[in-house]
Write an enzyme that holds these catalytic residues in place. Sequence first.
Site, short mmCIF file in Angstrom:
data_model
loop_
_atom_site.label_atom_id
_atom_site.label_comp_id
_atom_site.label_asym_id
_atom_site.label_seq_id
_atom_site.Cartn_x
_atom_site.Cartn_y
_atom_site.Cartn_z
N GLY A 192 44.89 51.07 49.33
CA GLY A 192 43.76 51.46 50.17
C GLY A 192 43.72 50.59 51.40
O GLY A 192 44.66 49.84 51.68
N GLY A 193 42.65 50.71 52.15
CA GLY A 193 42.49 49.95 53.38
C GLY A 193 42.58 48.46 53.14
O GLY A 193 43.11 47.71 53.95
N PHE A 194 42.13 48.06 52.00
CA PHE A 194 42.10 46.65 51.68
C PHE A 194 43.50 46.12 51.39
O PHE A 194 43.84 45.01 51.75
CB PHE A 194 41.21 46.45 50.45
CG PHE A 194 41.34 45.12 49.80
CD1 PHE A 194 40.60 44.05 50.26
CD2 PHE A 194 42.21 44.94 48.73
CE1 PHE A 194 40.73 42.81 49.66
CE2 PHE A 194 42.33 43.69 48.14
CZ PHE A 194 41.59 42.63 48.61
N GLY A 195 44.30 46.92 50.74
CA GLY A 195 45.64 46.48 50.34
C GLY A 195 46.07 47.27 49.12
O GLY A 195 45.76 48.45 49.00
N VAL B 41 46.71 47.60 44.75
CA VAL B 41 46.29 47.13 43.43
C VAL B 41 47.44 47.33 42.44
O VAL B 41 48.00 48.42 42.36
CB VAL B 41 45.05 47.89 42.94
CG1 VAL B 41 44.60 47.36 41.58
CG2 VAL B 41 43.92 47.77 43.94
N LYS C 263 44.68 42.67 42.93
CA LYS C 263 44.39 43.30 44.21
C LYS C 263 44.91 42.39 45.30
O LYS C 263 44.45 41.25 45.43
CB LYS C 263 42.87 43.46 44.32
CG LYS C 263 42.37 44.43 45.33
CD LYS C 263 40.89 44.68 45.02
CE LYS C 263 40.19 45.50 46.06
NZ LYS C 263 38.77 45.67 45.72
N ASP D 144 28.62 51.33 48.40
CA ASP D 144 29.78 52.21 48.29
C ASP D 144 29.94 52.69 46.85
O ASP D 144 31.02 52.61 46.28
CB ASP D 144 31.03 51.48 48.79
CG ASP D 144 32.10 52.47 49.22
OD1 ASP D 144 31.79 53.68 49.37
OD2 ASP D 144 33.26 52.05 49.41
#
Length: 836
Positions: free
Chosen positions: A528-531, A533, A548, A646
């Site tokens: 995802g945008g974060f990185g 998993v 993560k 969210d």
Amino acid sequence: MDAVTCFMYLFIFYLLHLQLFAVADNASYVPSDIIFLNCGSNTSEFVEYDGRNWCGDIASSYVLSNTDTNTKSFVVRAPGTLQSVPEVPYMTARIFQSEFTYTFNVTPGPKFIRLHFYPASYLDFNISGAFLSVSASNFTLLRNFSASLNADYINVPYFMKEFIVHVCGSLLELTFAPSYNARDAYAFVNGIEVVSMPLDLYIHSDVAPLPFVGHDTNPVYIYKDSAMECLHRLNVGGEKITPKYDTGMFRTWDTDEVYILGANVYLEPSNMSMPVLYADNAPPYSVPADVYRTSRSMAPIAGGLVNLNYNMTWFFPVDSGFLYLVRLHFCEIYHDITEYNQVVFTVFLNNQTAEQEFDPIALSGGPGVAMHRDYAVMVPQVKEGKQDLWLDLHPDKDSRPRYYTAFLNGVEIFKLSNVDKNLAGLNPSQSFKSRSDVKPTHKNLQKLKFILIGCGLGAVVLLILLCLVLSSLKVIRPTKVLSWCGLAVYTPNQIEKSRKSSFCRHFSLREMKLATNDFDESLLVDTGGFGSVYKGRVDSGATYVAIKRANPMSEQGVSEFETEILLLSQLRHNNLVSLLGYCNEDGEMILVYDFMANGTLYDRLHLRQGDQPPLSWIQRLEICIGVARGLHYLHTGTKHKIIHRDIKTTNILLDHNWVPKISDFGLSKECYPSLANTNVKGSIGYLDPECCQSHKLTEKTDLYSLGVVLLEVLCARPAVSQGEDGEHVNLAEWVMLCFENGRVEQIVDSNLEGKIEKECFELYLGVAMKCLADRGVERPSIGEVLENLVQAMHFQKNECTVLNGNVHRNDNAGLYGHSDLTPGVEFSEIIMPVGR
Ligand SMILES: *[C@@H]1O[C@H](CO)[C@@H](O)[C@H](O)[C@H]1NC(C)=O
Ligand SMILES: *[C@@H]1O[C@H](CO)[C@@H](O)[C@H](O)[C@H]1NC(C)=O
Ligand SMILES: *[C@@H]1O[C@H](CO)[C@@H](O)[C@H](O)[C@H]1NC(C)=O
Ligand SMILES: *[C@@H]1O[C@H](CO)[C@@H](O)[C@H](O)[C@H]1NC(C)=O
Ligand SMILES: *[C@@H]1O[C@H](CO)[C@@H](O)[C@H](O)[C@H]1NC(C)=O
Ligand SMILES: *[C@@H]1O[C@H](CO)[C@@H](O)[C@H](O)[C@H]1NC(C)=O
Ligand SMILES: *[C@@H]1O[C@H](CO)[C@@H](O)[C@H](O)[C@H]1NC(C)=O
Ligand SMILES: *[C@@H]1O[C@H](CO)[C@@H](O)[C@H](O)[C@H]1NC(C)=O
């Protein structure tokens, strides 16, 4: 010593200990002299105002003692009436054109003398010409004092000045005079109080000296025969306490809002039914218990790591050239702080260390025990006459306390008479502005509170604000502020400290690589945008974990990483994902969680693998109840309300027992749009329409998203899907539409057909629809949702006996406007009958 003797000693010790502290909320002091004089009033009866019985001074004996025929004094009425100014004692005044003495017969001992002033233009007297001098027992209390300049300065129509004077004989003579000799010179006063006080309430240091701040070796002795003026008396973090509610001495305890440096407005939630224990040397009448029940502290985010970067600061305007007695009140009444070395801080007064390694629990003798500390501070002479006395509290890192925080319950600041027996300072001048004036307006303050309490994300927000405030104070140039801020949020060093304070485990990068087979793509479970998993195994393969890994390129990733650590390290709940640890080495930022064997709720609902059976209705209900429990904890169970922002099915993880866990706290961050000028965050399909429009974030935003999740669970349709004509279909809108067209049967997941009890269905759907109300205020609270879901489960299982009448009754017309179980005509007419 044999066992019996030993036991006896213990028992005696126990008895002694019991006697040491008194719990006494109603204990008041009964003053021997109580005089409330409404100057210039003709009434001889008592008039009650603010818990005190005032009598007019015209017929009183105190005045009649002025036999000198040259004395020129007369009474006046204030021009007009201001609604904000109380009639008693402010609407009448006595005006003096020469020296005038009130004589009070009192018992010997210290007295409060309170003078009330309402500077208005009485008769033809121009108020800006009134300069008065007041003396009592040979002490000069006021000299060349302009009530109008002082009122303008603090921006109030009327005010009170409080002095403490020790009366030796049986007469207290209070002398008023115009300050200079001129034909039109005059003085005035509106009200006078004389109230006796306990002998050693403030001064019991004839024997015990006070620490003299900045002069380590020279303690200060304050003698009983000095006079004092109380400049500030504050109920820190609490409401104003009016004279009526003081402990019999009619003192006023103001709020501290206007004195605190804007950024630090974090309020401890107070428990007004908590008992306060008083030690012998500070009996219950010394301070009202409510002062001790409220406090202000530094935001306890992540054990207060960020607090190491700033001070909690108050500014008190005081007169230059005097010695001050500063009394600080402390009482730790929160359940989680009960032992020594949990909170230790340093007290600074005027940039100098007043007390180090200050551990209130250790010094007071235990949790809930009230205590105060006295300090003497010299405020040197400056030109302007007034200056700020600074009070800073800072966590004491070296003591390695459990929490890096500091707190304060109350403050009293007294000016002490000097060798000339003088207490008079200069009138305030325009050139002096208290630092505390550089504060957010009251409205901003409210906002700030909302942010801090509402979002529970003190750290980031606080720092931004602190930076804004500091930069507006020009303490630090803005560019520097930003980098300082960035650092302040998280430096590796601080994460180290966080580790020491035992919040979560630190993993080495080597361990992480081992766990994921050097970040093998085949172990990837999500990106995802974060990185990314990964599924991994730590502890020699014994524990499955989710790893993560932040995308180093993503700035969003960095800040979400920080927020997630800050928040998750403090939260523990069965329905929240738990953070096992983190790794930050070589610029890598990695978070490690419990592995959730059953993946996300989204996958379970919408992307079932071929052999997976659909979730049963009971399972789905249990999941929804779990999610509601988790959210209930965030909204109400934590010390500070947390808004998740969210909530969606991809953020709901299911463990091997199908227990749902709310995850992904990364967005909870920029929760107050006006601050960081952020866009509305959240995920399409779950976004609260009200929040989008007004940018106003409340916990009801999460309830909207929860409503969408409830529908998603019922319908097994994604929150946003592709319609027949290729257009996006918003689940919430689509369900509404089905309602309006009476096609409710279309919406339920075909796998559930005939499996939902009618009452259960009605209740469930009703809750979901209420959550989707356009306006936040119309949505139920998470507690109500939880109750209703639990009830829906009972209906499903045919266990209706549990109904306690509360479930549907709701003070705010709750989930339904109806008090019975049927959810209203609109619903019952269109609801599809679902048989077994
Ligand atoms: C409170 O006041 C009542 C009546 O005056 C007295 O009996 C009681 O002991 C007081 N309680 C405490 C804790 O002092
Ligand atoms: C006080 O009131 C009485 C009547 O109530 C009146 O006769 C008297 O003049 C008043 N005195 C003053 C000083 O106003
Ligand atoms: C009162 O005096 C001040 C200056 O001494 C003057 O500016 C003001 O106009 C006067 N007010 C009245 C009502 O005379
Ligand atoms: C005030 O000072 C005078 C002269 O020093 C003294 O005689 C008198 O007793 C003092 N009064 C009080 C109330 O201390
Ligand atoms: C408040 O204090 C009372 C008395 O100690 C306690 O029974 C109660 O549970 C506390 N309430 C909260 C919300 O902490
Ligand atoms: C305390 O320090 C600050 C800056 O370090 C300075 O601006 C302020 O004047 C000092 N206050 C006193 C009372 O010395
Ligand atoms: C806190 O205040 C003290 C005294 O003014 C000062 O020495 C110290 O640098 C301050 N600390 C921070 C982090 O501002
Ligand atoms: C009295 O106070 C006024 C206003 O602050 C000032 O201008 C004046 O010089 C003072 N007079 C004396 C005698 O100190």
